[in-house]
Design a protein around this motif. Structure first.
Motif, PDB file in Angstrom:
ATOM      1  N   MET A 107       0.840  -1.207   0.000  1.00 23.96           N
ATOM      2  CA  MET A 107       0.000   0.000   0.000  1.00 23.96           C
ATOM      3  C   MET A 107       0.874   1.256   0.000  1.00 23.96           C
ATOM      4  O   MET A 107       0.556   2.259  -0.652  1.00 23.96           O
ATOM      5  CB  MET A 107      -0.946  -0.015   1.203  1.00 23.96           C
TER       6      MET A 107
ATOM      7  N   TYR B  61      -4.220   2.652  -3.303  1.00 23.33           N
ATOM      8  CA  TYR B  61      -4.572   2.494  -1.881  1.00 23.33           C
ATOM      9  C   TYR B  61      -5.995   1.970  -1.702  1.00 23.33           C
ATOM     10  O   TYR B  61      -6.227   1.010  -0.960  1.00 23.33           O
ATOM     11  CB  TYR B  61      -4.416   3.839  -1.156  1.00 23.33           C
ATOM     12  N   ASP B  62      -6.940   2.591  -2.391  1.00 21.17           N
ATOM     13  CA  ASP B  62      -8.348   2.201  -2.232  1.00 21.17           C
ATOM     14  C   ASP B  62      -8.590   0.762  -2.682  1.00 21.17           C
ATOM     15  O   ASP B  62      -9.367   0.031  -2.055  1.00 21.17           O
ATOM     16  CB  ASP B  62      -9.257   3.147  -3.015  1.00 21.17           C
TER      17      ASP B  62
ATOM     18  N   LEU C  63      -7.186  -1.466  -0.029  1.00 19.80           N
ATOM     19  CA  LEU C  63      -8.022  -1.385   1.172  1.00 19.80           C
ATOM     20  C   LEU C  63      -9.258  -2.268   1.012  1.00 19.80           C
ATOM     21  O   LEU C  63      -9.700  -2.918   1.968  1.00 19.80           O
ATOM     22  CB  LEU C  63      -8.431   0.065   1.429  1.00 19.80           C
TER      23      LEU C  63
ATOM     24  N   PRO D 193      -2.848  -4.260   8.036  1.00 21.00           N
ATOM     25  CA  PRO D 193      -2.164  -4.576   6.770  1.00 21.00           C
ATOM     26  C   PRO D 193      -0.768  -5.176   6.943  1.00 21.00           C
ATOM     27  O   PRO D 193      -0.286  -5.902   6.072  1.00 21.00           O
ATOM     28  CB  PRO D 193      -2.111  -3.217   6.063  1.00 21.00           C
TER      29      PRO D 193
ATOM     30  N   PHE E 198      -5.300   1.778  12.709  1.00 21.59           N
ATOM     31  CA  PHE E 198      -5.025   2.786  11.683  1.00 21.59           C
ATOM     32  C   PHE E 198      -4.680   4.125  12.343  1.00 21.59           C
ATOM     33  O   PHE E 198      -3.748   4.818  11.915  1.00 21.59           O
ATOM     34  CB  PHE E 198      -6.227   2.950  10.750  1.00 21.59           C
TER      35      PHE E 198
ATOM     36  N   GLY F  10      -7.050   6.970   6.350  1.00 23.08           N
ATOM     37  CA  GLY F  10      -7.223   5.544   6.072  1.00 23.08           C
ATOM     38  C   GLY F  10      -8.189   4.896   7.043  1.00 23.08           C
ATOM     39  O   GLY F  10      -8.985   4.026   6.653  1.00 23.08           O
TER      40      GLY F  10
ATOM     41  N   LYS G  89     -11.661   5.817   5.904  1.00 22.13           N
ATOM     42  CA  LYS G  89     -11.969   5.099   4.665  1.00 22.13           C
ATOM     43  C   LYS G  89     -12.266   3.635   4.957  1.00 22.13           C
ATOM     44  O   LYS G  89     -13.202   3.052   4.410  1.00 22.13           O
ATOM     45  CB  LYS G  89     -10.781   5.192   3.691  1.00 22.13           C
ATOM     46  N   TYR G  90     -11.435   3.058   5.808  1.00 22.87           N
ATOM     47  CA  TYR G  90     -11.602   1.642   6.185  1.00 22.87           C
ATOM     48  C   TYR G  90     -12.971   1.417   6.824  1.00 22.87           C
ATOM     49  O   TYR G  90     -13.709   0.496   6.444  1.00 22.87           O
ATOM     50  CB  TYR G  90     -10.489   1.212   7.145  1.00 22.87           C
TER      51      TYR G  90
END
Length: 249
Positions: free
Chosen positions: A81, A88-89, A92, A154, A189, A197, A200-201
């Motif tokens: 990542m 990234y997306d 994820l 991750p 995160f 992130g 977003k996660y």
């Protein structure tokens, strides 16, 4: 057995690579029961169809307990990542799919997440009123029996050259409510400084699993308190800052 190549150093343990084996050597004062429980937990996860490194041996090296397992060649998802920020997306999404796959499994002999969290909350130095509120909130949460990794990050995912994903580090696995596991990952995160992130996660997990964000947020003070018992002092201060947060935007 060659213990010259160190691949990771973590609290209470050092991890080495020797050819196609990984040797996790625990400090001398590390609990024997915790070592054996970690090995047993991972062996139980091996009974599912999840991709995990197989344990080969539990032994002692120079008076220290050690777990020897398969070495999985590849890169961590965290490294991938970082190397490919434009994707990234996409990565994820793969990460969330893997976590949902973990949550789809059931392993009845695993320790119960609620029992572990109740014990950890009791061990904190929070005042009695706060501990009571946390215990009460925890008891009011729905009881589930899904596999919860407990440290799903991750950096604990290895992607092989063929694109196959392996999930590492099952030391904290329990059975319980998946939303608690998601709350833990969200905090991880934050601890890594990736606040964008984290959001977003959480949004992606809620969308893909059809879970209300407020439901996961209810777990945050409980999970933060239970995780604050161990770890670095700066992490402990950060986690405790979440304990008294009740309302979220």
């Amino acid at each position: 057995m060659n213990l010259e190549r160190v691949i990771a150093v973590r609290t209470g343990k050092t991890i080495y690579r020797d050819g196609d084996q990984v040797i996790k050597v625990f400090d001398k004062d590390y609990s024997k029961a915790d070592v054996l429980n970690e090995a047993l937990n991972q062996a139980r996860i091996e009974g599912t169809d999840l991709n995990v490194p197989k344990i080969l041996q539990v032994t002692m090296i120079d008076g220290k307990w050690a777990i020897i397992s398969e070495y999985i060649k590849g890169k961590t998802l965290a490294a991938i990542m970082k190397e490919n920020p434009d994707k990234y997306d996409e990565y994820l999404e793969k990460f969330v799919d893997l976590q949902m796959e973990v949550h789809s499994k059931k392993v009845p002999l695993l320790n119960k997440l609620k029992d572990k969290m109740n014990r950890k909350i009791t061990e904190t130095d929070l005042d009695a009123t706060t501990r009571y509120e946390l215990h009460t909130r925890l008891e009011g949460m729905p009881k589930h029996d899904k596999v919860c990794h407990g440290d799903f990050d991750p950096s604990n995912i290895i992607i092989t050259d063929e694109g196959k994903a392996y999930i590492l580090d099952w030391a904290h696995v329990t059975q319980g409510n998946a939303s608690a596991d998601v709350a833990r990952t969200y905090l991880l995160f934050w601890l890594a400084g990736d606040i964008t992130g984290a959001d977003k996660y959480l949004n992606l997990f809620c969308k893909k699993s059809d879970t209300a964000k407020q439901y996961i947020q209810k777990w945050l003070p409980i999970v933060a308190a239970s995780q604050s018992v161990k770890g670095k002092e700066e992490e402990r201060e950060f986690l405790l800052s979440w304990v008294n947060v009740v309302d979220y935007e």
